[in-house]
Motif scaffolding. Structure first.
Motif, PDB file in Angstrom:
ATOM      1  N   ASP A  99       0.898  -3.495 -30.047  1.00 27.67           N
ATOM      2  CA  ASP A  99       0.278  -4.485 -30.936  1.00 27.67           C
ATOM      3  C   ASP A  99      -0.181  -5.694 -30.103  1.00 27.67           C
ATOM      4  N   SER A 100      -1.460  -6.032 -30.269  1.00 29.40           N
ATOM      5  CA  SER A 100      -2.108  -6.950 -29.328  1.00 29.40           C
ATOM      6  C   SER A 100      -1.397  -8.305 -29.178  1.00 29.40           C
ATOM      7  N   LEU A 144     -11.045   7.434 -28.613  1.00 33.25           N
ATOM      8  CA  LEU A 144     -10.469   7.478 -29.968  1.00 33.25           C
ATOM      9  C   LEU A 144     -11.227   8.435 -30.868  1.00 33.25           C
ATOM     10  N   PHE A 145     -10.508   8.922 -31.874  1.00 33.23           N
ATOM     11  CA  PHE A 145     -11.087   9.727 -32.954  1.00 33.23           C
ATOM     12  C   PHE A 145     -11.796  10.985 -32.465  1.00 33.23           C
ATOM     13  N   HIS A 154      -5.296 -12.413 -35.870  1.00 33.39           N
ATOM     14  CA  HIS A 154      -4.585 -11.131 -35.909  1.00 33.39           C
ATOM     15  C   HIS A 154      -4.390 -10.632 -37.337  1.00 33.39           C
ATOM     16  N   SER A 165     -13.189  -0.604 -29.267  1.00 31.13           N
ATOM     17  CA  SER A 165     -11.796  -0.957 -29.559  1.00 31.13           C
ATOM     18  C   SER A 165     -11.527  -2.439 -29.304  1.00 31.13           C
ATOM     19  N   SER A 166     -11.685  -3.201 -30.380  1.00 27.62           N
ATOM     20  CA  SER A 166     -11.552  -4.654 -30.261  1.00 27.62           C
ATOM     21  C   SER A 166     -10.115  -5.062 -29.919  1.00 27.62           C
ATOM     22  N   TRP A 167      -9.143  -4.340 -30.471  1.00 32.03           N
ATOM     23  CA  TRP A 167      -7.748  -4.713 -30.174  1.00 32.03           C
ATOM     24  C   TRP A 167      -7.434  -4.437 -28.706  1.00 32.03           C
ATOM     25  N   GLY A 189       1.202   4.837 -32.673  1.00 28.53           N
ATOM     26  CA  GLY A 189       0.022   5.712 -32.733  1.00 28.53           C
ATOM     27  C   GLY A 189      -1.274   4.942 -32.607  1.00 28.53           C
ATOM     28  N   LYS A 190      -1.179   3.673 -32.190  1.00 27.24           N
ATOM     29  CA  LYS A 190      -2.374   2.836 -32.036  1.00 27.24           C
ATOM     30  C   LYS A 190      -2.422   2.275 -30.625  1.00 27.24           C
ATOM     31  N   VAL A 191      -3.623   1.927 -30.211  1.00 20.12           N
ATOM     32  CA  VAL A 191      -3.796   1.165 -28.975  1.00 20.12           C
ATOM     33  C   VAL A 191      -4.191  -0.260 -29.371  1.00 20.12           C
ATOM     34  N   PRO A 192      -3.886  -1.233 -28.532  1.00 20.07           N
ATOM     35  CA  PRO A 192      -3.329  -1.154 -27.194  1.00 20.07           C
ATOM     36  C   PRO A 192      -1.804  -1.020 -27.203  1.00 20.07           C
TER      37      PRO A 192
HETATM   38  N1  GSH Z   1      -2.582  -4.596 -35.188  1.00 22.43           N
HETATM   39  C1  GSH Z   1      -2.880  -3.713 -34.074  1.00 22.43           C
HETATM   40  C2  GSH Z   1      -4.129  -2.903 -34.392  1.00 22.43           C
HETATM   41  C3  GSH Z   1      -4.294  -1.717 -33.457  1.00 22.43           C
HETATM   42  C4  GSH Z   1      -5.411  -0.784 -33.900  1.00 22.43           C
HETATM   43  O1  GSH Z   1      -5.765  -0.720 -35.094  1.00 22.43           O
HETATM   44  N2  GSH Z   1      -5.956  -0.055 -32.914  1.00 22.43           N
HETATM   45  C5  GSH Z   1      -6.999   0.926 -33.191  1.00 22.43           C
HETATM   46  C6  GSH Z   1      -8.120   0.835 -32.141  1.00 22.43           C
HETATM   47  S1  GSH Z   1      -8.926  -0.739 -32.122  1.00 22.43           S
HETATM   48  C7  GSH Z   1      -6.444   2.324 -33.028  1.00 22.43           C
HETATM   49  O2  GSH Z   1      -5.556   2.550 -32.239  1.00 22.43           O
HETATM   50  N3  GSH Z   1      -7.019   3.289 -33.742  1.00 22.43           N
HETATM   51  C8  GSH Z   1      -6.688   4.671 -33.554  1.00 22.43           C
HETATM   52  C9  GSH Z   1      -6.110   5.301 -34.773  1.00 22.43           C
HETATM   53  O3  GSH Z   1      -5.901   4.594 -35.782  1.00 22.43           O
HETATM   54  O4  GSH Z   1      -5.888   6.519 -34.724  1.00 22.43           O
HETATM   55  C10 GSH Z   1      -3.025  -4.565 -32.796  1.00 22.43           C
HETATM   56  O5  GSH Z   1      -3.129  -5.788 -32.907  1.00 22.43           O
HETATM   57  O6  GSH Z   1      -2.967  -4.029 -31.691  1.00 22.43           O
END
Ligand code: GSH
Length: 218
Positions: A65-66, A35-36, A99, A11-13, A51-54
């Motif tokens: 959002d990072s 994840l996943f 970003h 998880s790069s973000w 629904g996303k991390v971080p």
């Molecule tokens: N633009 C977002 C991107 C966040 C993102 O895509 N996170 C991914 C993990 S690196 C995530 O949560 N994926 C899980 C999913 O999509 O269900 C940020 O900068 O934080």
């Protein structure tokens, strides 16, 4: 404050926000969600409206959002961005560029700290992304890094949010065997040796899960 992150290997973000949080000196509880896998999305949604991390939760306030997290942390700990206004403006520009861009690099050279994929993932568009990143690193080091107060081997001297935004690229360059020459190469070496990068790497290597779709080349 809580910081919700994903798998450290992939998880790069999450890495970006975690580095900014640790560098800011803020005390936070880390909540890692693999994840996943079944239930991941529901677990993330308990904290993060996207629904996303971080995602950061501070006294009930969600910040996701990072880049927004970097800005939030920087308001609490102003040292996260360079103090010089010109350096700070460029730091924000290169962070925003990371970003919003480099999609080919992200797609074909995803972060995977445990793997050695040297030579894999190259396309003309990926190579153009790599060339642009090297140009950014060389430019920041030449114009700001070497003259900054406080000094240091990072893009703007001392470690900043801009370094956090480029940190996953540093792990990618190692995984995919990319070795920039000159100042960009020195910057890459300094980043990979940073104690917080090493701490994250150790934790990534200790993780038991793998995400087959992210293991791009076997
Ligand atoms: N633009 C977002 C991107 C966040 C993102 O895509 N996170 C991914 C993990 S690196 C995530 O949560 N994926 C899980 C999913 O999509 O269900 C940020 O900068 O934080």
């Amino acid at each position: 404050m809580k910081l919700i992150i994903g798998n450290k290997n992939y998880s790069s973000w999450s890495l970006r926000a975690w580095l900014a949080a640790r560098a800011s000196g803020q005390i936070f509880e880390e909540i890692r969600i693999a994840l996943f896998i079944e239930g991941s999305r529901e677990r993330i949604l308990q904290h993060s409206p996207s629904g996303k991390v971080p995602c950061v939760i501070d006294h009930g306030l969600a910040v996701w959002d990072s880049l927004a997290i970097c800005e939030y942390l920087a308001e609490k700990s102003p040292g996260l961005w360079p103090t010089d206004p010109a350096a700070r403006a460029v730091a924000r520009s290169v962070s925003a560029e990371m970003h919003s861009g480099f999609t080919d690099l992200r797609q074909h050279m995803s972060m995977n700290i445990r793997k050695d994929y040297a030579g894999k993932g190259h396309t003309p568009a990926v190579d153009a992304n790599i060339a642009r990143i090297e140009a950014i690193w060389n430019d920041c080091r030449a114009r700001f890094g070497s003259k900054a107060t406080p000094g240091g081997p990072y893009l703007f001297g001392a470690f900043s949010a801009a370094d956090a935004m480029y940190a996953p690229v540093c792990f990618r360059f190692r995984t995919y065997g990319i070795q920039p020459a000159g100042a960009a190469g020195e910057y890459l070496a300094a980043m990979l040796a940073h104690p917080l990068m090493r701490e994250w790497e150790t934790a990534a290597r200790d993780e038991s899960e793998s995400i087959p779709a992210e293991d791009l080349y076997g």
